[in-house]
Motif scaffolding. Structure first.
Motif, PDB file in Angstrom:
ATOM      1  N   THR A 167       9.283  -3.619  -3.868  1.00 35.20           N
ATOM      2  CA  THR A 167       9.210  -2.908  -5.142  1.00 35.20           C
ATOM      3  C   THR A 167       8.020  -3.436  -5.940  1.00 35.20           C
ATOM      4  N   HIS A 168       7.842  -2.888  -7.149  1.00 37.72           N
ATOM      5  CA  HIS A 168       6.808  -3.358  -8.083  1.00 37.72           C
ATOM      6  C   HIS A 168       7.449  -4.251  -9.139  1.00 37.72           C
ATOM      7  N   LEU A 169       6.663  -5.182  -9.665  1.00 41.32           N
ATOM      8  CA  LEU A 169       7.191  -6.135 -10.649  1.00 41.32           C
ATOM      9  C   LEU A 169       6.100  -6.566 -11.626  1.00 41.32           C
ATOM     10  N   ILE A 220       0.861  -1.198   0.000  1.00 42.87           N
ATOM     11  CA  ILE A 220       0.000   0.000   0.000  1.00 42.87           C
ATOM     12  C   ILE A 220       0.892   1.242   0.000  1.00 42.87           C
ATOM     13  N   HIS A 221       0.378   2.344  -0.570  1.00 45.38           N
ATOM     14  CA  HIS A 221       1.117   3.615  -0.626  1.00 45.38           C
ATOM     15  C   HIS A 221       0.391   4.628   0.258  1.00 45.38           C
ATOM     16  N   TYR A 222       1.005   5.007   1.374  1.00 44.93           N
ATOM     17  CA  TYR A 222       0.310   6.022   2.197  1.00 44.93           C
ATOM     18  C   TYR A 222       0.247   7.356   1.461  1.00 44.93           C
ATOM     19  N   THR A 279      -3.729  -3.994  -0.863  1.00 46.83           N
ATOM     20  CA  THR A 279      -4.773  -3.095  -1.374  1.00 46.83           C
ATOM     21  C   THR A 279      -4.215  -2.197  -2.475  1.00 46.83           C
ATOM     22  N   ASP A 280      -2.915  -1.892  -2.408  1.00 50.10           N
ATOM     23  CA  ASP A 280      -2.274  -0.973  -3.353  1.00 50.10           C
ATOM     24  C   ASP A 280      -3.022   0.344  -3.504  1.00 50.10           C
ATOM     25  N   VAL A 281      -3.638   0.832  -2.460  1.00 48.00           N
ATOM     26  CA  VAL A 281      -4.148   2.211  -2.506  1.00 48.00           C
ATOM     27  C   VAL A 281      -2.976   3.120  -2.840  1.00 48.00           C
TER      28      VAL A 281
HETATM   29 ZN    ZN Z   1       1.965  -0.028  -5.660  1.00 44.91          ZN
END
Ligand code: ZN
Ligand code: GUN
Length: 447
Positions: free
Chosen positions: A230-232, A77-79, A322-324
């Motif tokens: 990280t993202h992939l 998740i990204h605050y 959730t990846d908000v």
């Molecule tokens: Zn993300």
């Protein structure tokens, strides 16, 4: 001596992985149970009938017709994207440029970070999420703002400064060296400071030069028990661009592997476009994937192959994210619901217990925290939630009996909770045995 706390309700957690064994072997359920804590740690869990005589002197907090479960674990998740949740009309790369980067730029101002961190953590509590692996921004002060707020609340949180030295606006970039130095200082300040843990966080291969990824790898060597986050392989255009940027690499994952970023404390968000060989490599390395179904649907990224990740041949640790703000809800119930629907679209299935496992003990395992959180084993930290499976009129109609007596009946109830539930079903959230959120009070305050 701290006093004993005793809670009485239906109690549910997992003792094994329901992807690999039956509900009878994986689910622990007491229709009338007691959860006993001492100093914020679990000291006993069991049937009321068997345990209560030992705690006759203790005050018992009773939650009739409610279900006590471990707090949810959000593995991505990204605050810093809280304010841009539900931004219209773009796929990943355009969405980053249009909405995300400008929103993250505001975190140069520490007080903005403090305001959003406070809102964000309130939102996690309202949704029953007690642990999360969190992206901040490139600004070290945004990491401080997050960790300071999490520490005040005694939360077990993992986060890190975003490393980003290309393909992003100037106001958001660092360099390979400054990212290294700033990250190192933040690790020294925050890693294992109370319940907090640090994740080295290069945003993704597009926004880090090979030199910066190498520096991230150097940090993992110097601090072997921090995480890599990280993202992939989320989006087709992204994967194609990574191939152009790293022509020497065998593929997207290999761009990370060459920098020493693929290990058993690495958590990769998405993995929607992974190849068979990449699944195999993740399995060998003991890495984890954060499956982010609401985000993958919202950004049109694709359908994650949960059955491949959980296969006996190439098992990969998986949690739900959730990846908000790419994801559309803070609720892990909604996220589990979306995971079920993604499986359906692939002609696969995800049982109620499997979906719930991904959001609790499975997430804890993905974060290598299953010795501390994710279930009610004796000695674990008592982060738990009180859930109302009849929180709305339609949920009450669907579940005429508040407390199922069998695992089959419980599976039905859990499924309806995942499909219809959200923050309204979270009656209370406890952190290390302390009440951190009470829906009854929150409703009163709203008037
Ligand atoms: Zn993300
Ligand atoms: N890939 C790189 N950055 C991001 C981000 O902020 N969100 C998502 N969903 N994917 C990303």
């Amino acid at each position: 001596m701290t006093s004993t706390q005793v809670f009485r309700a239906a109690i549910l957690d997992f003792v094994e992985d329901p992807f690999h064994c039956s509900p009878a072997e994986s689910v622990r359920y007491f229709p009338d149970g007691l959860l006993v804590l001492q100093g914020g740690y679990v000291t006993a869990v069991g049937a009321y009938d068997e345990l209560h005589s030992q705690y006759a002197a203790a005050d018992v907090v009773e939650y009739p017709n409610m279900l006590i479960m471990p707090g949810f674990v959000d593995t991505h998740i990204h605050y810093s994207q809280t304010q841009i949740i539900a931004s219209y009309g773009k796929q990943l790369l355009d969405w980053l440029n249009t909405y995300t980067f400008p929103a993250e730029g505001k975190f140069k101002d520490k007080s903005h970070g403090q305001d959003i961190a406070s809102f964000f953590l309130n939102e996690l509590m309202r949704n029953g999420t007690t642990t999360a692996l969190v992206f901040t921004t490139v600004f070290p002060q945004s990491v401080d703002a997050f960790f300071e707020e999490a520490q005040t609340r005694n939360l077990r949180m993992i986060a890190g400064k975003v490393m980003m030295d290309r393909h992003a606006p100037d106001y958001l970039t660092d360099t390979a060296d400054t990212a290294y130095e700033e990250t190192k200082a933040l690790i020294q300040k925050w890693h294992k400071n109370g319940r907090l843990l640090y994740a080295v966080t290069p945003r993704f291969a597009i926004t880090s030069t090979p030199e910066q990824l190498q520096r991230a790898g150097q940090l993992l060597q110097e601090f072997p028990d921090v995480y890599l986050h990280t993202h992939l392989s989320e989006n087709v255009d992204e994967v194609a661009w990574v191939k152009e940027l790293f022509p020497e690499a065998a593929g997207y994952l290999d761009a990370y592997d060459r920098a020493g970023l693929v290990g058993d404390r690495s958590v990769f968000a998405h993995g929607v476009q992974l190849t068979d060989a990449e699944f195999q490599r993740l399995s060998e390395a003991g890495s984890a994937i954060a499956f982010c179904p609401t985000s993958n649907l919202f950004l049109g990224s694709g359908l994650f192959k949960i059955e491949q990740a959980k296969s006996a041949e190439t098992p990969v640790k998986v949690g739900l994210g959730t990846d908000v703000g790419g994801g559309t809800s803070f609720s892990m119930l909604r996220t589990a619901h979306a995971a079920y629907e993604v499986a359906q679209l692939r002609k696969q299935t995800l049982s109620p217990y499997q979906a719930l496992y991904l959001g609790t003990l499975g997430g804890a395992k993905a974060l290598n925290l299953d010795d501390k959180i994710g279930s009610f084993d004796v000695g674990k930290e008592a982060d738990f939630i009180v859930v109302d499976c009849r929180a709305t009129p339609i949920m009450a109609l669907r579940n005429p009996q508040a407390t199922p007596q069998t695992l089959d009946a419980l599976a039905e109830q859990v499924f309806s909770l995942l499909v219809m539930g959200d923050d309204r079903s979270v009656r209370a959230t406890y952190v290390m045995g302390e009440l951190a959120y009470d829906r009854a009070n929150a409703m009163d305050q709203r008037g």
